[in-house]
Each structure stands twice: as C-alpha cells, then as structure tokens.
Write an enzyme that holds these catalytic residues in place. Structure first.
Site, mmCIF file in Angstrom:
data_model
loop_
_atom_site.group_PDB
_atom_site.id
_atom_site.type_symbol
_atom_site.label_atom_id
_atom_site.label_comp_id
_atom_site.label_asym_id
_atom_site.label_seq_id
_atom_site.Cartn_x
_atom_site.Cartn_y
_atom_site.Cartn_z
ATOM 1 N N CYS A 25 -0.057 0.231 4.135
ATOM 2 C CA CYS A 25 -1.242 -0.576 4.424
ATOM 3 C C CYS A 25 -2.085 0.058 5.523
ATOM 4 O O CYS A 25 -1.555 0.547 6.520
ATOM 5 C CB CYS A 25 -0.838 -1.993 4.824
ATOM 6 S SG CYS A 25 -0.213 -2.958 3.445
ATOM 7 N N ALA A 62 -0.382 -1.766 -0.543
ATOM 8 C CA ALA A 62 -0.227 -3.039 -1.249
ATOM 9 C C ALA A 62 -1.602 -3.641 -1.506
ATOM 10 O O ALA A 62 -2.341 -3.963 -0.570
ATOM 11 C CB ALA A 62 0.626 -3.994 -0.417
ATOM 12 N N GLN A 104 -0.341 -0.046 -6.212
ATOM 13 C CA GLN A 104 0.715 -1.033 -6.027
ATOM 14 C C GLN A 104 0.064 -2.411 -5.978
ATOM 15 O O GLN A 104 -0.715 -2.705 -5.072
ATOM 16 C CB GLN A 104 1.489 -0.785 -4.735
ATOM 17 C CG GLN A 104 2.679 -1.734 -4.569
ATOM 18 C CD GLN A 104 3.329 -1.637 -3.208
ATOM 19 O OE1 GLN A 104 2.748 -2.050 -2.210
ATOM 20 N NE2 GLN A 104 4.530 -1.068 -3.163
ATOM 21 N N TYR A 186 8.068 -9.774 0.441
ATOM 22 C CA TYR A 186 6.851 -10.376 -0.080
ATOM 23 C C TYR A 186 7.209 -11.232 -1.300
ATOM 24 O O TYR A 186 8.385 -11.378 -1.635
ATOM 25 C CB TYR A 186 5.806 -9.294 -0.356
ATOM 26 C CG TYR A 186 5.430 -8.560 0.915
ATOM 27 C CD1 TYR A 186 4.924 -9.259 2.014
ATOM 28 C CD2 TYR A 186 5.634 -7.192 1.059
ATOM 29 C CE1 TYR A 186 4.620 -8.619 3.207
ATOM 30 C CE2 TYR A 186 5.330 -6.540 2.242
ATOM 31 C CZ TYR A 186 4.827 -7.252 3.318
ATOM 32 O OH TYR A 186 4.539 -6.619 4.493
ATOM 33 N N ARG A 234 8.835 -1.706 -7.194
ATOM 34 C CA ARG A 234 9.404 -1.409 -5.877
ATOM 35 C C ARG A 234 10.364 -2.511 -5.480
ATOM 36 O O ARG A 234 10.046 -3.697 -5.557
ATOM 37 C CB ARG A 234 8.325 -1.256 -4.806
ATOM 38 C CG ARG A 234 8.919 -0.783 -3.477
ATOM 39 C CD ARG A 234 7.896 -0.298 -2.485
ATOM 40 N NE ARG A 234 8.322 0.996 -1.933
ATOM 41 C CZ ARG A 234 7.824 1.543 -0.827
ATOM 42 N NH1 ARG A 234 6.872 0.933 -0.152
ATOM 43 N NH2 ARG A 234 8.264 2.711 -0.405
ATOM 44 N N GLY A 328 6.066 8.568 3.506
ATOM 45 C CA GLY A 328 5.168 7.625 4.151
ATOM 46 C C GLY A 328 4.615 8.206 5.433
ATOM 47 O O GLY A 328 3.627 8.937 5.434
ATOM 48 N N ARG A 329 5.291 7.912 6.557
ATOM 49 C CA ARG A 329 4.798 8.346 7.858
ATOM 50 C C ARG A 329 4.581 9.850 7.940
ATOM 51 O O ARG A 329 3.675 10.329 8.623
ATOM 52 C CB ARG A 329 5.765 7.900 8.960
ATOM 53 C CG ARG A 329 5.807 6.395 9.170
ATOM 54 C CD ARG A 329 6.895 6.026 10.176
ATOM 55 N NE ARG A 329 6.948 4.590 10.428
ATOM 56 C CZ ARG A 329 7.627 3.716 9.696
ATOM 57 N NH1 ARG A 329 8.305 4.139 8.636
ATOM 58 N NH2 ARG A 329 7.627 2.429 10.000
#
Length: 359
Positions: A25, A62, A104, A186, A234, A328-329
């Site tokens: 996000c 997302a 996603q 979620y 996911r 990701g990071r």
C-alpha cells in the site's frame, strides 16, 4: 541459466522471470470526491520504476472493491470507471516494458478506515472522513479499534458481487493477473480464522463454513475472468496463534480446494489477523509454508517475506520451494533489483534502450 530468470507460464500467460513485486500500500490516492481511489502520478512512477528495473510481474497494492473496503481513505480502488481509465495508463506502460501487470483486489473488513502509517495509523471515524467497518463478527481487531458491524448474509452476497465487478473492471483496465486478497486479517481472512469469525450460521464454525466466503469470491471472480488468464489467491498461512487461529494445516487443506476452484497460484504470507502476536521473523521465514503447500497439493506458489539477496531467491526457486519470489521492501529500496540479480546470477532481463549504458 538462472532458474530465477526462466520464464514462467500459467494458463496462456507467460511471465518473463520469477522476480515479482508484492502488493504494498502507498496510501497516496485522494480520499474523497470524484478522484477518490484513483491512481495518480505517484502510483505511475512507483510501478513504472520497478518495471523498467526488470521485474517480471507487478501486483498493485490492495485495491479496494468498494469505498468501505479500503484500509485507509487514501487507498486505491477499482469500483468505478474513473479508476479503470487511470489504471490503463499504468498497465499500458508496464506491458510496454515486458512486465505483466497484476491487480490485488481486496476488502479490508474490520481493519478498514485507518489513517496512513506515517500519520499514526489509528482508526479514522466518520467525523474525520472515515466510516464504520464491518466483518464476520462484532469483534474488534485490537484495543482502540471500533467493534465492526457483523455482515448479514445479504451483505455477504453483495461483497461477493463487488469482487466480481472489480475483476471485470480490472480486465477492462488492462490487467493480466487478478489476485484475491485473503491474507493479513482483512475481510476474507477474517472469515477464515476462528480468532475473528465467531458466527453460528453457514459462514462460521466449521472449516467448511469458514472457507465458504473465500470460495464464493473465487468462484465469482473466476466466472468473469478469462479462461486463458490466471487467478491468484493471497493467504496468511498461519495466524501464529497455534490452534486458536488459522493454521498451516488448514492452509494446505484449503489450497487443495482453491486449486479445484480455478486458482492458479497461491501467494503465501502469514499473520496480520491478531494484534501483538510474536512472529519469528527472519530471512525467508515464510518460505517453508509455501514449500509445504507446493509439495502437498501441487498448486503453484510464490514465496514472500525477507527475501533480499539474489542467491537466496535463486535457491528458493531452483530447489523447488516456490515457483516465484515476491519482493516487497527490497524493491522499495532497489527498484532495479531484478536487473542487478540477473547480472549476479548470469540471467537476462529486458533493459530499456534508454538504459543500455547500464548493462
């Protein structure tokens, strides 16, 4: 030839390599008005940089199926045609770089309506532009979070329809992969776990009831998504609550059913559904969950979680623990990670002509 840089085909779609970008996000869309949830210049630059850096597949952050499904008021959405038109600019550029664009689609459930992380991330009430969240049961995520409204069966059916509509719009927007977000506490993940799902109707209690919403969403998405394009799911492989939450054993059992319902790849993460849980974080700490799903069900998997080094990623793929890695990071730090990894491993990625001097 590096296994990490071999093409990978799902249905009739071929991804040029196994270095993929995980959804992350950005909390950078307008919160209200006609451009709420619309990707802007930040999103274009963010995704474009990773595409020119050689990433094989990029999954958007997302992307909410409804305004109430956003994690924060500043999240992206795909509930209207204005959003679709803006996404076309991004997907078109990604395809021009040889990168597969994926989206996603998500609903935040009881974890919706929170502030941006750099502003504290606390729940945002209706008086400050937020809204009342809902979930499977009236159980708050944590202290200081609102008690969500429990969805009625009629509202559950509406949510399923919203996921299907989002998938239709995603196709119109130029995406070639759609991923259903069932992880990190979620909405769909909330239904999966007995920690957050205390229902006594057909959507709660037994394993078969708790997975009902997820399978209904997958069925609705698969029904509108082209047969020649893949659907991902996911999952949080575990809540890290032992037998009090969703478990790794249930993940394997569920993965086999997802395969039967037309899911082509499981994106395996963990956690997020229970606050203040101790997670044994370390390099590749979630890879064993992905490897187990692949070994026991035959469903293709992507591994994620502190995968940072080229040789580490190469071993995960070459050893058959996963079919791809999701970064990701590390891709936030190094947008051209794929190009550098290819140089280290003797693989190849497409390099834009404008960057030929970097080769």
């Amino acid at each position: 030839m590096s296994a990490l840089f071999e093409p990978y085909t799902l249905r009739l779609l071929t991804v040029p390599n196994r270095v993929w970008m995980a959804p992350m996000c950005q909390y950078s869309a307008e919160a209200d008005g006609p451009n709420a949830g619309v990707p802007g210049d930040w999103h274009f630059a963010h995704y474009a940089a990773r595409a020119t850096g050689g990433t094989g597949l990029i999954l958007t952050e997302a992307t909410a199926v409804s305004p109430e499904g956003r994690i924060s008021p500043h999240d992206l959405g795909i509930w209207n045609d204005t959003q679709v038109e803006a996404f076309r600019r991004i997907t078109g550029f990604l395809k021009a770089q040889g990168t597969v664009p994926g989206v996603q689609i998500a609903h935040a459930g009881r974890k919706a309506s929170t502030g941006r992380p750099w502003e504290g991330g606390a729940p945002v009430g209706p008086e400050a532009g937020g809204w009342q969240p809902f979930g499977p049961s009236p159980v708050a995520f944590d202290e200081g979070h609102p008690v969500p409204d429990a969805l009625t069966t009629g509202q559950i059916a509406e949510v399923v329809g919203q996921f299907a509509d989002a998938a239709r719009r995603a196709l119109d927007a130029g995406f070639e992969v759609v991923e259903v977000h069932g992880a990190h506490g979620y909405l769909i993940g909330e239904f999966l776990s007995p920690h957050s799902n205390h229902r006594t109707d057909e959507y709660g209690g037994s394993f078969g009831n708790r997975i009902r919403l997820a399978l209904e969403v997958v069925g609705a998405v698969r029904a509108v998504w082209p047969e020649d394009l893949p659907v991902f799911f996911r999952i949080s492989a575990t809540d890290w609550l032992d037998d009090k939450g969703w478990t790794a054993d249930e993940t394997v059992r569920f993965a086999a059913l997802l395969k039967e319902h037309g899911v082509d790849l499981l994106d395996v993460s963990s956690g997020g559904n229970a606050a203040r849980v101790r997670i044994p974080v370390g390099p590749g700490y979630q890879v064993p969950f992905a490897a187990r799903v692949k070994a026991e069900t035959g469903l293709p998997v992507a591994a994620v979680g502190l995968i940072t080094e080229a040789e580490q990623a190469e071993k995960i793929v070459s050893n058959g623990e996963a079919d791809a890695v999701l970064l990701g990071r590390e891709l936030l730090r190094s947008p051209s990670w794929a190009r550098q990894a290819a140089h280290e491993l003797g693989g190849r990625v497409r390099v834009p002509e404008q960057y030929h001097r970097s080769v």
